[in-house]
Design an enzyme around this catalytic site. Structure first.
Site, short mmCIF file in Angstrom:
data_model
loop_
_atom_site.label_atom_id
_atom_site.label_comp_id
_atom_site.label_asym_id
_atom_site.label_seq_id
_atom_site.Cartn_x
_atom_site.Cartn_y
_atom_site.Cartn_z
N GLU A 14 0.85 -1.21 0.00
CA GLU A 14 0.00 0.00 0.00
C GLU A 14 0.87 1.24 0.00
O GLU A 14 1.94 1.25 0.59
CB GLU A 14 -0.84 0.03 1.28
CG GLU A 14 -2.25 -0.43 1.17
CD GLU A 14 -3.16 0.50 0.37
OE1 GLU A 14 -2.70 1.33 -0.43
OE2 GLU A 14 -4.37 0.38 0.55
N ASP A 15 0.38 2.29 -0.63
CA ASP A 15 1.08 3.57 -0.59
C ASP A 15 0.89 4.23 0.77
O ASP A 15 1.84 4.65 1.42
CB ASP A 15 0.63 4.50 -1.71
CG ASP A 15 -0.88 4.67 -1.80
OD1 ASP A 15 -1.64 3.93 -1.14
OD2 ASP A 15 -1.32 5.56 -2.56
N ASP A 48 -4.62 5.47 5.58
CA ASP A 48 -5.19 6.72 6.10
C ASP A 48 -6.38 6.37 6.99
O ASP A 48 -6.22 6.06 8.16
CB ASP A 48 -5.56 7.62 4.93
CG ASP A 48 -5.89 9.05 5.33
OD1 ASP A 48 -5.73 9.40 6.52
OD2 ASP A 48 -6.33 9.81 4.47
N PHE A 50 -2.43 16.36 3.93
CA PHE A 50 -2.81 15.67 2.70
C PHE A 50 -1.56 15.53 1.85
O PHE A 50 -0.96 16.52 1.44
CB PHE A 50 -3.91 16.42 1.94
CG PHE A 50 -4.50 15.57 0.85
CD1 PHE A 50 -5.54 14.68 1.14
CD2 PHE A 50 -4.00 15.61 -0.44
CE1 PHE A 50 -6.06 13.86 0.15
CE2 PHE A 50 -4.51 14.80 -1.43
CZ PHE A 50 -5.55 13.91 -1.14
N ARG A 86 1.21 12.32 -8.86
CA ARG A 86 1.75 10.97 -8.64
C ARG A 86 3.20 10.85 -9.10
O ARG A 86 3.97 10.07 -8.55
CB ARG A 86 0.95 9.93 -9.43
CG ARG A 86 -0.39 9.61 -8.90
CD ARG A 86 -0.97 8.40 -9.66
NE ARG A 86 -2.40 8.31 -9.54
CZ ARG A 86 -3.04 7.84 -8.48
NH1 ARG A 86 -2.36 7.41 -7.44
NH2 ARG A 86 -4.35 7.81 -8.46
#
Length: 177
Positions: free
Chosen positions: A99-100, A103, A152, A165
């Site tokens: 996973e990046d 959150d 964020f 990205r």
């Protein structure tokens, strides 16, 4: 549209070092046991690619899954959608979800439970970033690159409305006060 301000949070040299550490831990934990890495699209594509380049275990398979819960917003919709499922059978295999960012945890919990139902031998999670600021569900993360308190984040696969990205480092989008 005014270009948002970006504040560097994780430089590329720190990302590289952390990825090497994570790959060494994974190699040590699994020795040469077969592993299926399942990378989440689109966010984890850069992280997964760099992580896998450092894995020395010769018994590796790679697959991709695409789930979404954000759309074009900076807030999770709370509804998780499966866009692309895995293609490799995982029953009885060691599986690592790549996973990046974790959150709210909603997307990862959805994916984790979905894969667990397929009866893998082991199921682990490797995340570049663990951000607990908006965590809504408890989910285990076995390999954590960085813990980031808030903000964020974009870059290194992370996006805002499909932009940013491509950046090689992780930034926080900063709103003008």
């Amino acid at each position: 549209m005014e270009k948002p301000k970006l504040r560097l949070v994780i430089p590329k040299d720190e990302i590289s070092l952390k990825i090497k550490e994570l790959s060494e831990k994974i190699d040590k934990d699994f020795d040469e046991e077969p592993i299926v890495f399942i990378a989440t699209l689109k966010g984890a594509f850069m992280f997964a690619s760099d992580l896998l380049k450092h894995i020395k275990n010769p018994n590796v398979e790679v697959d991709f899954v695409r789930v979404k819960s954000y759309g074009l917003s900076d807030k999770s919709s709370g509804k998780v959608e499966l866009i692309k499922d895995i293609e490799i059978p995982v029953e009885g295999k060691n599986v690592i979800i790549v996973e990046d960012i974790v959150d709210t945890g909603l997307t990862l919990k959805f994916l984790y439970e979905r894969l667990k139902a397929l009866k893998p031998k082991t199921l682990k999670v490797c995340a570049l970033i663990d951000k607990k600021e908006r965590r809504e569900v408890d989910i285990p993360v076995d390999y954590i690159g960085f813990e980031v308190e808030k903000g964020f984040l974009v870059g290194y696969g992370l996006d805002f409305a499909e932009k940013y990205r491509h950046l090689s480092e992780v930034y926080e989008m900063v709103k003008d006060e």
